[in-house]
Scaffold this motif. Structure first.
Motif, PDB file in Angstrom:
ATOM      1  N   SER A  44       0.841  -1.187   0.000  1.00  0.00           N
ATOM      2  CA  SER A  44       0.000   0.000   0.000  1.00  0.00           C
ATOM      3  C   SER A  44       0.875   1.235   0.000  1.00  0.00           C
ATOM      4  CB  SER A  44      -0.921   0.022   1.218  1.00  0.00           C
ATOM      5  OG  SER A  44      -0.157   0.130   2.400  1.00  0.00           O
ATOM      6  N   ASP A  45       0.249   2.370  -0.244  1.00  0.00           N
ATOM      7  CA  ASP A  45       0.987   3.606  -0.148  1.00  0.00           C
ATOM      8  C   ASP A  45       1.118   3.993   1.313  1.00  0.00           C
ATOM      9  OD1 ASP A  45      -1.506   4.960   0.577  1.00  0.00           O
ATOM     10  OD2 ASP A  45      -2.031   4.630  -1.534  1.00  0.00           O
ATOM     11  N   ALA A  46       1.906   4.999   1.566  1.00  0.00           N
ATOM     12  CA  ALA A  46       2.211   5.371   2.953  1.00  0.00           C
ATOM     13  C   ALA A  46       0.972   5.784   3.717  1.00  0.00           C
ATOM     14  CB  ALA A  46       3.246   6.506   2.963  1.00  0.00           C
ATOM     15  N   ALA A  47      -0.011   6.408   3.036  1.00  0.00           N
ATOM     16  CA  ALA A  47      -1.196   6.891   3.728  1.00  0.00           C
ATOM     17  C   ALA A  47      -2.041   5.762   4.263  1.00  0.00           C
ATOM     18  CB  ALA A  47      -2.023   7.763   2.779  1.00  0.00           C
ATOM     19  N   GLY A  48      -1.958   4.573   3.668  1.00  0.00           N
ATOM     20  CA  GLY A  48      -2.807   3.481   4.087  1.00  0.00           C
ATOM     21  C   GLY A  48      -2.164   2.534   5.089  1.00  0.00           C
ATOM     22  N   ASP A  49      -0.881   2.718   5.395  1.00  0.00           N
ATOM     23  CA  ASP A  49      -0.168   1.803   6.277  1.00  0.00           C
ATOM     24  C   ASP A  49      -0.014   2.436   7.649  1.00  0.00           C
ATOM     25  OD1 ASP A  49       1.096  -0.443   7.037  1.00  0.00           O
ATOM     26  OD2 ASP A  49       2.885  -0.189   5.795  1.00  0.00           O
ATOM     27  N   SER A  62       3.383  -3.144   8.471  1.00  0.00           N
ATOM     28  CA  SER A  62       4.000  -4.151   7.602  1.00  0.00           C
ATOM     29  C   SER A  62       5.490  -4.290   7.897  1.00  0.00           C
ATOM     30  CB  SER A  62       3.778  -3.795   6.136  1.00  0.00           C
ATOM     31  OG  SER A  62       4.336  -2.528   5.841  1.00  0.00           O
ATOM     32  N   GLU A  63       6.125  -3.182   8.243  1.00  0.00           N
ATOM     33  CA  GLU A  63       7.552  -3.215   8.563  1.00  0.00           C
ATOM     34  C   GLU A  63       7.793  -3.970   9.869  1.00  0.00           C
ATOM     35  OE1 GLU A  63      11.394  -0.185   9.032  1.00  0.00           O
ATOM     36  OE2 GLU A  63       9.351   0.608   8.887  1.00  0.00           O
ATOM     37  N   LYS A  64       6.893  -3.790  10.844  1.00  0.00           N
ATOM     38  CA  LYS A  64       7.057  -4.503  12.109  1.00  0.00           C
ATOM     39  C   LYS A  64       7.014  -6.005  11.886  1.00  0.00           C
ATOM     40  CE  LYS A  64       5.195  -5.516  16.651  1.00  0.00           C
ATOM     41  NZ  LYS A  64       4.365  -5.126  17.798  1.00  0.00           N
ATOM     42  N   ALA A  65       6.055  -6.471  11.099  1.00  0.00           N
ATOM     43  CA  ALA A  65       5.932  -7.906  10.849  1.00  0.00           C
ATOM     44  C   ALA A  65       7.218  -8.469  10.251  1.00  0.00           C
ATOM     45  CB  ALA A  65       4.743  -8.171   9.929  1.00  0.00           C
ATOM     46  N   LYS A  66       7.807  -7.725   9.328  1.00  0.00           N
ATOM     47  CA  LYS A  66       9.061  -8.176   8.712  1.00  0.00           C
ATOM     48  C   LYS A  66      10.199  -8.184   9.724  1.00  0.00           C
ATOM     49  CE  LYS A  66       7.875  -6.272   4.163  1.00  0.00           C
ATOM     50  NZ  LYS A  66       8.212  -5.250   3.142  1.00  0.00           N
ATOM     51  N   ARG A 221       3.113 -10.782  22.502  1.00  0.00           N
ATOM     52  CA  ARG A 221       3.569  -9.388  22.477  1.00  0.00           C
ATOM     53  C   ARG A 221       4.253  -9.044  21.152  1.00  0.00           C
ATOM     54  NH1 ARG A 221       7.793 -11.972  24.971  1.00  0.00           N
ATOM     55  NH2 ARG A 221       9.889 -11.272  24.387  1.00  0.00           N
ATOM     56  N   ASN A 222       4.631 -10.059  20.377  1.00  0.00           N
ATOM     57  CA  ASN A 222       5.270  -9.825  19.088  1.00  0.00           C
ATOM     58  C   ASN A 222       4.270  -9.726  17.937  1.00  0.00           C
ATOM     59  OD1 ASN A 222       8.041 -10.059  20.120  1.00  0.00           O
ATOM     60  ND2 ASN A 222       7.521 -12.214  20.446  1.00  0.00           N
ATOM     61  N   VAL A 223       3.004  -9.947  18.225  1.00  0.00           N
ATOM     62  CA  VAL A 223       1.957  -9.888  17.209  1.00  0.00           C
ATOM     63  C   VAL A 223       1.596  -8.428  16.943  1.00  0.00           C
ATOM     64  CG1 VAL A 223      -0.449 -10.478  16.722  1.00  0.00           C
ATOM     65  CG2 VAL A 223       1.049 -12.157  17.820  1.00  0.00           C
ATOM     66  N   THR A 224       1.399  -8.087  15.684  1.00  0.00           N
ATOM     67  CA  THR A 224       1.083  -6.706  15.334  1.00  0.00           C
ATOM     68  C   THR A 224      -0.292  -6.300  15.833  1.00  0.00           C
ATOM     69  OG1 THR A 224       2.472  -6.906  13.351  1.00  0.00           O
ATOM     70  CG2 THR A 224       0.929  -5.055  13.431  1.00  0.00           C
ATOM     71  N   HIS A 225      -1.296  -7.163  15.620  1.00  0.00           N
ATOM     72  CA  HIS A 225      -2.673  -6.871  16.047  1.00  0.00           C
ATOM     73  C   HIS A 225      -3.077  -7.909  17.100  1.00  0.00           C
ATOM     74  CE1 HIS A 225      -2.298  -5.452  11.817  1.00  0.00           C
ATOM     75  NE2 HIS A 225      -2.877  -4.380  12.304  1.00  0.00           N
ATOM     76  N   ILE A 226      -2.866  -7.575  18.359  1.00  0.00           N
ATOM     77  CA  ILE A 226      -3.139  -8.518  19.447  1.00  0.00           C
ATOM     78  C   ILE A 226      -4.624  -8.865  19.509  1.00  0.00           C
ATOM     79  CG2 ILE A 226      -3.094  -8.829  21.959  1.00  0.00           C
ATOM     80  CD1 ILE A 226      -0.563  -7.110  22.008  1.00  0.00           C
ATOM     81  N   ASP A 227      -5.484  -7.874  19.299  1.00  0.00           N
ATOM     82  CA  ASP A 227      -6.923  -8.138  19.359  1.00  0.00           C
ATOM     83  C   ASP A 227      -7.342  -9.146  18.300  1.00  0.00           C
ATOM     84  OD1 ASP A 227      -6.318  -6.368  17.310  1.00  0.00           O
ATOM     85  OD2 ASP A 227      -8.137  -5.152  17.561  1.00  0.00           O
ATOM     86  N   GLN A 228      -6.728  -9.064  17.134  1.00  0.00           N
ATOM     87  CA  GLN A 228      -7.064 -10.002  16.057  1.00  0.00           C
ATOM     88  C   GLN A 228      -6.595 -11.415  16.393  1.00  0.00           C
ATOM     89  OE1 GLN A 228      -6.668  -8.240  12.136  1.00  0.00           O
ATOM     90  NE2 GLN A 228      -5.902 -10.182  11.334  1.00  0.00           N
TER      91      GLN A 228
END
Length: 328
Positions: A44-49, A62-66, A221-228
């Motif tokens: 995605s573009d920067a506005a959507g991330d 997305s960068e965190k996951a990587k 704690r390493n998951v990007t979206h804990i609620d998900q």
């Protein structure tokens, strides 16, 4: 195949919702997507991330996951040795306490998420095996002077029920961690009832209502979206199933908290450099602990995901907390 289709449908729905919300807010839609269940969710573009944290650093989601994937890819071979060094071996007692509270019985099915090196799954299978042996001894004692009716009942029970087999599924997004876990299982001769699956905690590759127990130890704690990830845990558990999370938390004693912070920031990265040749990964691990919600806040997140009877146990003065909840 059913699990794969269900996973694909969930992704399409989620992405369509994000596009609708982005358009309503005057934001451009996504330009394209990557469908692999790995570190990249969408191009995605920067506005959507959106931004999130990677330790104390602010990065895109997305960068965190990587980055997280790279951390565990780097530390996989020394992961178990570093756990012993960092915790002075106490992590073994924390994991034993998890199994003691869980108290699994023969026949249950476990999903251990972010469990690449297999510590929880190995303990689970050993615990269940000991329970089976205990039940056999109890039956043997009761049958020392059996009546004909007892003998008849024992034969009919064996024919109808058969042996109850427990299974453990280890699910981890990182292939290197799973590789280490499989090597450990082979060296220990543990194969029966154990399987290994590459999968994302936020989009588990399993159908609904599949498991009796869901565990995640030092991984959420390493998951990007804990609620998900919590919603996915609730989805794959059977009604009556149990969610259990072992994670670093907030130290309750002020004196211990200061000592713990000093040790964490001044010693753990040094150990990482000396033992694993990796200062940065262990600096991140220390920082990620401080960014994780405290015991009460995480309890509320578990309840928001639909779990009931949620409670937690502080271990070692709150250095670690064990959270538990049930799907009704």
């Amino acid at each position: 195949m059913a699990a794969s289709m269900r996973l694909l449908v969930r992704r399409v729905i989620r992405l369509s919702h994000r596009n609708v919300n982005g358009t309503a807010a005057g934001l451009p839609g996504r330009s394209g997507c990557c469908w692999a269940p790995s570190s990249c969710r969408c191009f995605s573009d920067a506005a959507g991330d959106k931004n999130t944290h990677f330790g104390f650093e602010t990065v895109s989601e997305s960068e965190k996951a990587k980055k997280v994937y790279k951390v565990f890819e780097n530390v996989a071979q020394k992961y178990d040795i570093m756990n012993d060094a960092m915790s002075l071996g106490i992590h073994r007692m924390w994991k034993d306490m998890l199994l003691h509270v869980m108290h699994p019985q023969p026949g249950v099915r476990l999903l251990d998420v972010a469990g690449g090196t297999g510590d929880i799954a190995f303990r689970f299978l050993e615990y269940v095996r000991s329970q089976q042996e205990r039940q056999k001894r109890r039956v043997a004692r009761s049958m020392q002077t059996p009546s004909w009716q007892d003998i008849s009942n024992s034969y009919s029970t064996e024919e109808e029920d058969g042996p109850q087999e427990s299974t453990a599924v280890v699910c981890d997004i990182n292939k290197e961690m799973l590789k280490v876990g499989k090597q450990k299982a082979d060296s220990m001769g543990i194969n029966a009832g154990l399987s290994w699956v590459v999968g994302d905690a936020e989009e588990l590759p399993f159908d609904d209502d599949q498991f009796d127990i869901y565990t995640i130890a030092f991984g959420i704690r390493n998951v990007t979206h804990i609620d998900q990830a919590l919603q996915e845990a609730q989805r794959v558990l059977k009604p009556g199933g149990r969610f259990m999370c072992l994670e670093f938390s907030k130290v309750t004693n002020p004196v211990l908290a200061r000592l713990y912070d000093t040790y964490s920031f001044q010693m753990i990265p040094v150990l990482g450099e000396v033992i694993a040749g990796d200062w940065k990964s262990y600096q991140y691990l220390v920082e990620s602990i401080r960014k994780f919600p405290d015991q009460e806040e995480f309890k509320g997140m578990i309840e928001d995901a639909g779990f009931y009877c949620v409670r937690y146990y502080n271990l070692t003065g709150g250095v670690v907390a064990l959270h538990s909840g049930f799907k009704l």
